[in-house]
Motif scaffolding. Structure first.
Motif, PDB file in Angstrom:
ATOM      1  N   ALA A  56       0.858  -1.187   0.000  1.00 16.56           N
ATOM      2  CA  ALA A  56       0.000   0.000   0.000  1.00 16.56           C
ATOM      3  C   ALA A  56       0.891   1.233   0.000  1.00 16.56           C
ATOM      4  CB  ALA A  56      -0.908   0.004   1.226  1.00 16.56           C
ATOM      5  N   LEU A  57       0.287   2.405  -0.252  1.00 17.49           N
ATOM      6  CA  LEU A  57       1.102   3.619  -0.307  1.00 17.49           C
ATOM      7  C   LEU A  57       1.722   3.935   1.047  1.00 17.49           C
ATOM      8  CD1 LEU A  57      -1.005   6.043  -2.539  1.00 17.49           C
ATOM      9  CD2 LEU A  57       0.962   4.665  -3.187  1.00 17.49           C
ATOM     10  N   THR A  58       0.994   3.666   2.122  1.00 14.94           N
ATOM     11  CA  THR A  58       1.506   4.025   3.442  1.00 14.94           C
ATOM     12  C   THR A  58       1.759   2.795   4.315  1.00 14.94           C
ATOM     13  OG1 THR A  58      -0.758   4.375   4.184  1.00 14.94           O
ATOM     14  CG2 THR A  58       0.470   6.308   3.470  1.00 14.94           C
ATOM     15  N   PHE A  90       6.934   5.190   4.553  1.00 12.92           N
ATOM     16  CA  PHE A  90       5.877   5.192   3.526  1.00 12.92           C
ATOM     17  C   PHE A  90       6.423   4.643   2.207  1.00 12.92           C
ATOM     18  CE2 PHE A  90       3.042   8.910   5.194  1.00 12.92           C
ATOM     19  CZ  PHE A  90       2.693   8.125   6.265  1.00 12.92           C
ATOM     20  N   GLY A  91       5.493   4.155   1.404  1.00 12.56           N
ATOM     21  CA  GLY A  91       5.891   3.603   0.119  1.00 12.56           C
ATOM     22  C   GLY A  91       6.407   2.185   0.235  1.00 12.56           C
TER      23      GLY A  91
END
Lengths: 348, 145
Positions: free
Chosen positions: A212-214, A336-337
């Motif tokens: 997921a993005l975060t 994140f990422g």
């Protein structure tokens, strides 16, 4: 940390171009440079960190042919330019100017420089890159610099994510409410093993996943892989967790440590100095080195007891340290990422 | 070097968007990188270097311009996030470094890719760059072996 002090306070948001919608707490670097650019402030903090590190190392690397410099940060000097609606879009990144200003005011003439921006795992990635440089023989020493500045951009962002704890941060506790933000500038002089070393970084591993993005995968499988590779069969005496105090991150870390090292004590720093973003890995590594050098551990003093759902062994306020002085520490990082990092540090 | 240009925002969502969380919230860079690799069918490298001179400036400016209140905009203000949708599509896990060196970023990335190979950290290093224009994004991809 050992005194159990929480350094955060409500930020003075007067004059900010955008005010956070929820309360925030920030641990700021105390300095007298309230005026001037963020770029100049960060470069000055890096210079102060480097002076201290050079003093501790007992020398200064002047050999331009042998030195590399890596600067790790999430947002660099973004606050200097991002709020100006009149200016044209900025062409270049916001990290390189900070590094160049630092170098211009230092007596260093590095052979190789680069900036790294891998979210809150930036320092772990910079350390890993430093290892590659040394292994390839490109340089003999690497100065790893890390810094982030906390201003309205960062505070508003985390406020928008509803990740800011309104009061004290209580990592790994039931009812934890999120992070507080912090500023830091750090300097680590990394060399090949030698008699002058204060501590030895056994290995560093970083890896990115695409869950997921975060958020990380709930299982923590990618952090687990990083920890296994960094430890390389060794068992740490203590773990410095990323320990943000958010619901999801703490649960993910617990899943990893209970599987890998169920009896190894876990501590963290962010309850005290805040989440220092791209510098947080350096803060944690330095804190780990200090634990090893002093032979004592610090606790998660804001946390009275761990979340009953957790099964790793946490050094909360009431926990007792029963083992010998620690000689080996695992330092974890999450960003994140899908970023994950782990470094194993030992007494030299 | 492979080059891929896609209008952004896209008029119609590409098929791959069904496999990415909240694809409609993706910023230009992450959308274009995922679309480029889906279009090319390019095999994944051993390690990635993200090397964009302007880093996440476009996303930073958009977040601030819209009042710095949007969580979905904020999460795209980190260069490392721009690879996430591609990794969601492929399940790839590995070494990824976001390098910055102002106008020298592409050349520095090439030097770092060669050094990763020399150090034994990877055999194939993929360098991803993108340029965000007012109505389209161009992705450039180079594999160093």
């Amino acid at each position: 940390l050992t005194a159990g002090k929480d350094f955060s306070a409500a930020p003075d948001v007067r004059g900010w171009p955008s005010t956070p919608t929820v309360p925030a707490r920030v641990c700021r670097i105390e300095d007298e440079t309230t005026a001037g650019s963020v770029e100049a402030r960060m470069a000055a903090h890096l210079a102060a960190a480097w002076q201290m590190a050079a003093r501790m190392a007992g020398r200064s690397p002047h050999d331009g042919e042998a030195l590399g410099v890596v600067f790790a940060s999430t947002k660099g000097s973004v606050e200097d330019s991002v709020w100006s609606k009149a200016s044209p879009p900025r062409l270049d990144d916001t990290l390189t100017p900070v590094l160049r200003r630092f170098l211009a005011t230092s007596d260093l003439q590095p052979r190789r420089t680069v900036c790294v921006s891998n979210a809150c795992s930036s320092n772990h990635v910079a350390l890993q890159l430093a290892g590659f440089w040394l292994r390839a023989g490109a340089v003999r020493e690497v100065l790893v610099l890390s810094a982030d500045h906390v201003g309205p951009f960062v505070v508003n962002g985390f406020a928008a994510l509803r990740s800011l704890a309104p009061e004290r941060v209580t990592p790994f506790a039931a009812g934890r409410q999120g992070i507080q933000l912090g500023e830091a500038a750090a300097a680590l002089l990394v060399t090949l093993p030698g008699p002058a070393a204060l501590c030895r970084i056994h290995a560093v591993d970083t890896r990115v996943e695409g869950h997921a993005l975060t958020r990380s995968r709930e299982s923590g499988a990618t952090l687990e892989e990083a920890c296994v590779l960094a430890c390389d069969g060794r068992t740490p005496d203590v773990i410095v967790a990323h320990g943000t105090g958010t619901e999801a991150n703490d649960a993910m870390e617990d899943a990893v440590y209970r599987r890998l090292f169920a009896t190894v004590p876990v501590t963290c720093t962010k309850w005290s100095v805040g989440h220092t973003l791209g510098a947080s890995g350096a803060v944690d590594l330095i804190a780990a080195c200090e634990m090893l050098r002093r032979g004592e551990v610090f606790r998660i003093a804001n946390t009275e007891a761990p979340d009953p759902a957790f099964a790793a062994r946490y050094l909360t306020r009431q926990a007792r340290w029963s083992g010998p002085p620690p000689a080996r520490a695992l330092v974890a990082s999450v960003g994140f990422g899908g970023m994950h990092g782990a470094a194993l540090v030992e007494l030299a | 070097m492979r080059v891929h240009t896609i209008p952004f925002p896209a008029a119609t969502p590409p098929a791959w968007t069904a496999r990415v969380q909240r694809w409609e919230q993706l910023d230009a860079a992450s959308f274009a990188v995922a679309d480029a690799f889906e279009t090319w069918g390019e095999p994944m490298p051993d390690a990635f270097l993200l090397a964009n001179r302007s880093a996440s400036n476009a996303a930073d400016e958009k977040f601030a311009r819209l009042g710095a209140q949007s969580p979905s905009r904020f999460v795209t203000t980190l260069p490392s996030v721009s690879l996430s949708p591609l990794l969601q599509l492929t399940g790839w896990v590995g070494l990824m470094i976001c390098v910055q060196d102002g106008p020298d970023t592409p050349a520095t990335a090439l030097a770092e890719a060669r050094l990763l190979i020399e150090a034994g950290a990877a055999r194939r290093v993929g360098i991803v760059q993108y340029e965000i224009g007012p109505q389209a994004v161009t992705v450039r991809y180079q594999v160093v072996t």
